[in-house]
Design a protein around this motif. Structure first.
Motif: not given
Length: 497
Positions: A252-275
């Protein structure tokens, strides 16, 4: 369904020069001044003076590129402009009105009407709503009027002053240097003391559980409903998605990354790390490719295949691991076509991991706004399509031992479906898991991050974690008592939904 052509991939990158706020500011400032000079027939200034005036604003362009002024910080952008008026007291009203008119023509008519009509089929009257979205927008794009206006008004005023006959004398240059030093210090103080809402970075690499010797699942399917705002999802009628989350595990409290832009988010979701680590810091990707391993690299190490079906922008980070879809089609058929393409990929390639990006909800938010019925309707359409795809997978025998994940990459704020700076509606996203190895009826209330998705997929498919994955495996959703003889029938969705 057509793949994204080479032309579309290049065009998408070029469009980001105007769409993303950082490159837009210098491009718009220079373009506006050139057009203004061209239209001043018979009164054109000396090109040398124009160039000298431009050199005078280069330090400010750099400051504005280095520092974001997100959300309420953008209000402080007017203070340097007021200081300019107090120090130099010179305004070219014609130039500034021309710039404001050109800006709203670009955002409201060219982008909000002409561009969206050609690309996704919005009405030629879209400008009647879009202008309100530009005024309220709070994301990191060029459509953020409250950030762009004070920036280019100051830049153009300084450039115009430096182009005048009196120009940048020695005394004026000294004052300008002090002025820029003040802006730099001002920006640094603001960001150090007020820019404090970014998600906390997980400091260590994934180590909360070892990868099992044998894979937990044979397949993992991830449906990413791009730009689905959590509270709007709660308001929509989505019987199938509701069934999955209530009979699986919901975060219920799943947090996205910063900056919350599509390519950034997908990159973080499927590498497991940050920009800062994977290198993708906005949709404007200056250097193609990730700097770290992705989930697809991990799967290749054990002879398994992953497939990501998504828009052309994602090629910039994931390269050939992306099966592209064209984003140039009527928004009413976009997600339908994507689902049909997903079926074809599953039939022909039978990947162990399939990630599908549905884009209709996000595109509706950007073109029509998130607080209107149009947006709710797109979420409800996504519900029906996910249900159709799930049932198709069952009929094809693809869901004998699986985990099915549904999530958004980011939410959306008010305005032009804005996202990037984590305004209200962006930060927390829908996220739930369903399948043979997932606990039923569980709600996890603790805060988690989307960077956990890569390591969780690795765990389920028995692959090593990507080399820079930081997100802990979402182990509290995974059953420890999985019965190998449990049949698909135990997980068949009721036909009444």
């Amino acid at each position: 369904m057509k793949k994204a052509s080479k032309f579309e991939k290049v065009a998408a990158r070029c469009w980001n020069l105007l769409n993303e706020g950082k490159p837009f500011t210098p491009i718009f400032t220079v373009g506006t001044m050139i057009l203004y000079i061209i239209f001043r027939i018979g009164e054109a200034p000396n090109p040398v003076d124009v160039f000298a005036g431009f050199l005078g604003i280069v330090p400010l362009l750099i400051i504005y590129y280095l520092f974001d002024f997100p959300l309420f910080l953008r209000n402080y952008l007017w203070i340097p402009y007021i200081a300019y008026l107090m120090i130099w007291n010179q305004v070219n009203l014609g130039l500034l009105l021309f710039a404001i008119g050109l800006y709203f023509f670009f955002t409201v008519f060219f982008w909000g009407t002409f561009y969206y009509h050609l690309r996704i089929g919005t009405s030629w009257l879209n400008f009647t709503r879009f202008w309100k979205l530009v005024l309220k927008n709070s994301d990191s794009t060029s459509g953020n009027a409250q950030e762009q206006l004070p920036k280019f008004l100051l830049l153009l005023s300084l450039w115009n002053f430096g182009t005048a006959s009196t120009g940048w004398t020695g005394k004026e240059l000294s004052m300008l240097a002090i002025f820029y030093a003040g802006i730099l210090l001002f920006a640094w103080i603001l960001h150090k003391n007020l820019f404090d809402w970014k998600p906390k970075v997980i400091p260590t690499y994934t180590d909360n559980v070892d990868v099992p010797g044998n894979a937990v699942n044979e397949k993992v399917i991830v449906m990413v409903i791009d730009g689905m705002r959590k509270e709007r999802f709660e308001e929509a009628h989505t019987p199938f998605l509701d069934y999955l989350r209530k009979n699986g595990t919901e975060y219920t409290r799943m947090e996205t990354v910063y900056p919350a832009r599509t390519v950034v988010c997908f990159s973080s979701m499927f590498t497991g790390t940050y920009p800062f680590e994977h290198g993708i810091k906005s949709n404007m990707v200056w250097k193609l490719g990730l700097k770290v391993e992705s989930i697809f690299d991990s799967l290749r190490k054990i002879g398994k295949k992953g497939s990501l079906l998504g828009i052309a922008h994602l090629v910039d980070s994931f390269g050939s691991d992306v099966e592209t879809v064209t984003a140039v089609m009527h928004n009413d058929v976009a997600d339908r076509n994507i689902i049909e393409r997903a079926k074809k990929i599953m039939d022909e390639q039978d990947p162990d991991l399939q990630i599908v990006q549905l884009i209709g909800t996000d595109q509706t938010g950007h073109s029509r706004g998130v607080l209107y019925d149009d947006y709710i309707e797109k979420i409800q359409e996504a519900d029906a399509l996910v249900k159709e795809y799930f049932e198709w997978l069952q009929e094809k025998g693809k869901l004998e031992n699986y985990t099915f994940v549904v999530c958004a990459d980011h939410g959306q704020a008010d305005g032009i479906g804005g996202h990037g700076h984590l305004d209200e509606g962006e930060r927390y996203v829908p996220f739930f898991m369903y399948g043979h190895s997932i606990k039923k009826g569980r709600r996890v209330e603790e805060k988690h991050s989307l960077v956990s998705l890569a390591s969780t997929i690795s765990y389920l498919l028995g692959a090593p974690y990507p080399d820079h994955a930081r997100g802990p495996v979402l182990i509290d959703a995974i059953r420890k008592d999985v019965e190998l003889n449990e049949t698909e029938e135990n997980y068949r969705i009721p036909s009444s939904l």
